[in-house]
Design a protein around this motif. Structure first.
Motif, short mmCIF file in Angstrom:
data_model
loop_
_atom_site.label_atom_id
_atom_site.label_comp_id
_atom_site.label_asym_id
_atom_site.label_seq_id
_atom_site.Cartn_x
_atom_site.Cartn_y
_atom_site.Cartn_z
N GLU A 35 30.72 44.44 39.96
CA GLU A 35 30.07 43.30 40.37
C GLU A 35 30.68 43.07 41.93
O GLU A 35 31.82 43.30 42.35
CB GLU A 35 30.59 41.85 39.49
CG GLU A 35 29.90 40.85 40.13
CD GLU A 35 30.18 39.57 39.11
OE1 GLU A 35 30.51 38.44 39.64
OE2 GLU A 35 30.50 39.75 37.79
N SER A 62 30.06 40.59 45.36
CA SER A 62 29.31 39.35 45.86
C SER A 62 30.02 38.90 47.12
O SER A 62 31.24 39.30 47.53
CB SER A 62 29.31 38.34 44.82
OG SER A 62 30.57 37.70 44.69
N PHE A 63 29.39 38.21 48.22
CA PHE A 63 29.86 37.67 49.32
C PHE A 63 29.20 36.42 49.77
O PHE A 63 28.14 36.43 49.58
CB PHE A 63 30.01 38.90 50.38
CG PHE A 63 28.88 39.18 51.32
CD1 PHE A 63 28.42 38.48 52.19
CD2 PHE A 63 27.86 40.08 50.60
CE1 PHE A 63 27.34 38.75 52.85
CE2 PHE A 63 26.85 40.40 51.29
CZ PHE A 63 26.35 39.88 52.41
N GLU A 107 33.87 35.75 52.56
CA GLU A 107 34.51 35.84 51.34
C GLU A 107 33.75 36.75 50.20
O GLU A 107 32.91 36.49 49.90
CB GLU A 107 34.55 34.35 50.56
CG GLU A 107 35.35 33.27 51.42
CD GLU A 107 36.76 33.37 51.69
OE1 GLU A 107 37.46 34.16 51.06
OE2 GLU A 107 37.06 32.68 52.49
N THR A 129 34.06 38.98 46.84
CA THR A 129 34.70 39.24 45.41
C THR A 129 33.99 40.50 44.78
O THR A 129 32.83 40.80 44.64
CB THR A 129 34.24 38.02 44.45
OG1 THR A 129 34.51 36.73 44.98
CG2 THR A 129 34.96 38.11 42.97
N LYS A 177 34.69 43.08 41.34
CA LYS A 177 35.31 43.24 40.02
C LYS A 177 35.11 44.74 39.54
O LYS A 177 34.20 45.49 39.67
CB LYS A 177 34.65 42.52 39.06
CG LYS A 177 34.76 40.86 39.18
CD LYS A 177 33.99 40.07 38.31
CE LYS A 177 34.35 38.49 38.64
NZ LYS A 177 33.76 37.69 37.81
N VAL A 206 40.28 41.89 39.67
CA VAL A 206 39.34 41.14 40.44
C VAL A 206 39.88 41.02 41.86
O VAL A 206 41.00 40.56 42.14
CB VAL A 206 38.94 39.60 40.14
CG1 VAL A 206 38.33 38.85 41.13
CG2 VAL A 206 38.40 39.53 38.72
N TYR A 207 39.09 41.71 43.08
CA TYR A 207 39.68 41.84 44.25
C TYR A 207 39.05 40.65 44.97
O TYR A 207 37.79 40.81 45.02
CB TYR A 207 39.19 43.02 44.93
CG TYR A 207 40.23 44.03 44.51
CD1 TYR A 207 41.21 45.04 45.50
CD2 TYR A 207 40.25 44.75 43.11
CE1 TYR A 207 41.95 46.00 45.05
CE2 TYR A 207 41.08 45.88 42.90
CZ TYR A 207 41.85 46.27 43.70
OH TYR A 207 42.83 47.46 43.41
N GLN A 208 39.77 39.60 45.59
CA GLN A 208 39.32 38.60 46.26
C GLN A 208 39.47 38.84 47.76
O GLN A 208 40.81 38.88 48.15
CB GLN A 208 40.03 37.24 45.80
CG GLN A 208 39.37 36.89 44.40
CD GLN A 208 39.93 35.78 44.07
OE1 GLN A 208 41.44 35.46 44.11
NE2 GLN A 208 39.14 34.72 43.56
N SER A 236 39.35 38.25 51.84
CA SER A 236 38.66 37.10 52.90
C SER A 236 38.95 37.96 54.33
O SER A 236 39.86 38.22 54.45
CB SER A 236 39.46 36.08 52.87
OG SER A 236 39.23 34.99 53.50
N ARG A 296 43.84 40.47 41.44
CA ARG A 296 44.14 39.65 40.14
C ARG A 296 44.05 40.55 39.04
O ARG A 296 42.81 40.67 38.29
CB ARG A 296 43.44 38.47 40.30
CG ARG A 296 43.78 37.47 41.36
CD ARG A 296 42.85 36.01 40.98
NE ARG A 296 42.99 35.10 42.33
CZ ARG A 296 44.11 34.29 42.29
NH1 ARG A 296 45.19 34.41 41.26
NH2 ARG A 296 44.31 33.68 43.38
N ARG A 340 49.10 39.80 46.68
CA ARG A 340 48.29 39.59 47.99
C ARG A 340 48.79 40.57 49.00
O ARG A 340 49.76 40.92 49.38
CB ARG A 340 48.74 38.07 48.35
CG ARG A 340 48.01 37.65 49.49
CD ARG A 340 48.35 36.20 49.90
NE ARG A 340 48.56 35.24 48.79
CZ ARG A 340 47.68 34.20 48.27
NH1 ARG A 340 46.73 33.83 49.18
NH2 ARG A 340 47.99 33.69 47.16
#
Length: 160
Positions: A103, A105-106, A116, A118, A120, A129-131, A133, A145, A153
């Protein structure tokens, strides 16, 4: 006399804040950064890490994450604790793997002047999950995560 001094200082402060806000409003995302994110082809070089339970560290070796051709190339160090032990068939990979992105998304947060993202992914060890920024000046923060481990981080720069 004190009232006049306080009034003068508050006017100077308000003028300085107003000028700073106007300068921040002029910042826009470079088209090359926008294109790289929309094409899902970018690399982030990291140089600092901040584990959940330990002190942050400056990284002396080159580490990065790369998104290209629907794959996440993760080449990151890991320092943290396992929450749910699992049986490994071989040596644990940590955050060093190449996996298909499940997955992506931005969102462009123009108020904060950042994008931002995301991502998965899942491999035989864990789901992640890679977040990410990315600020308009290409500074990047990556929060990884994992489901079975502490989060970690990273800080670095977007490269093209």
């Amino acid at each position: 006399m004190m009232k006049h001094c306080a009034l003068y200082l508050s006017l100077v402060f308000l003028f300085a804040c107003n000028t700073a806000n106007k300068n921040m409003a002029d910042i826009q995302m470079p088209q090359s950064v926008r294109d790289a994110i929309e094409k899902r082809e970018f690399t982030i070089q990291v140089n600092d890490m901040a584990p959940q339970r330990y002190h942050s560290r400056i990284l002396t070796s080159p580490y990065d994450i790369k998104v290209k051709d629907g794959l996440l190339y993760s080449n990151l160090p890991y320092l943290g604790q396992v929450q749910t032990p699992s049986v490994y068939t071989s040596t644990p990979k940590g955050l060093n793997f190449i996996e298909e992105i499940k997955e992506f998304s931005f969102t462009d947060n123009t108020r904060k002047k950042r994008v931002e993202i995301t991502i998965k992914v899942r491999n035989e060890e864990d789901a992640y999950v890679y977040q990410i920024s990315i600020s308009y000046n290409a500074d990047a923060e990556v929060i990884v995560r994992p489901m079975k481990r502490d989060f970690i981080r990273f800080y670095g720069q977007l490269t093209e």
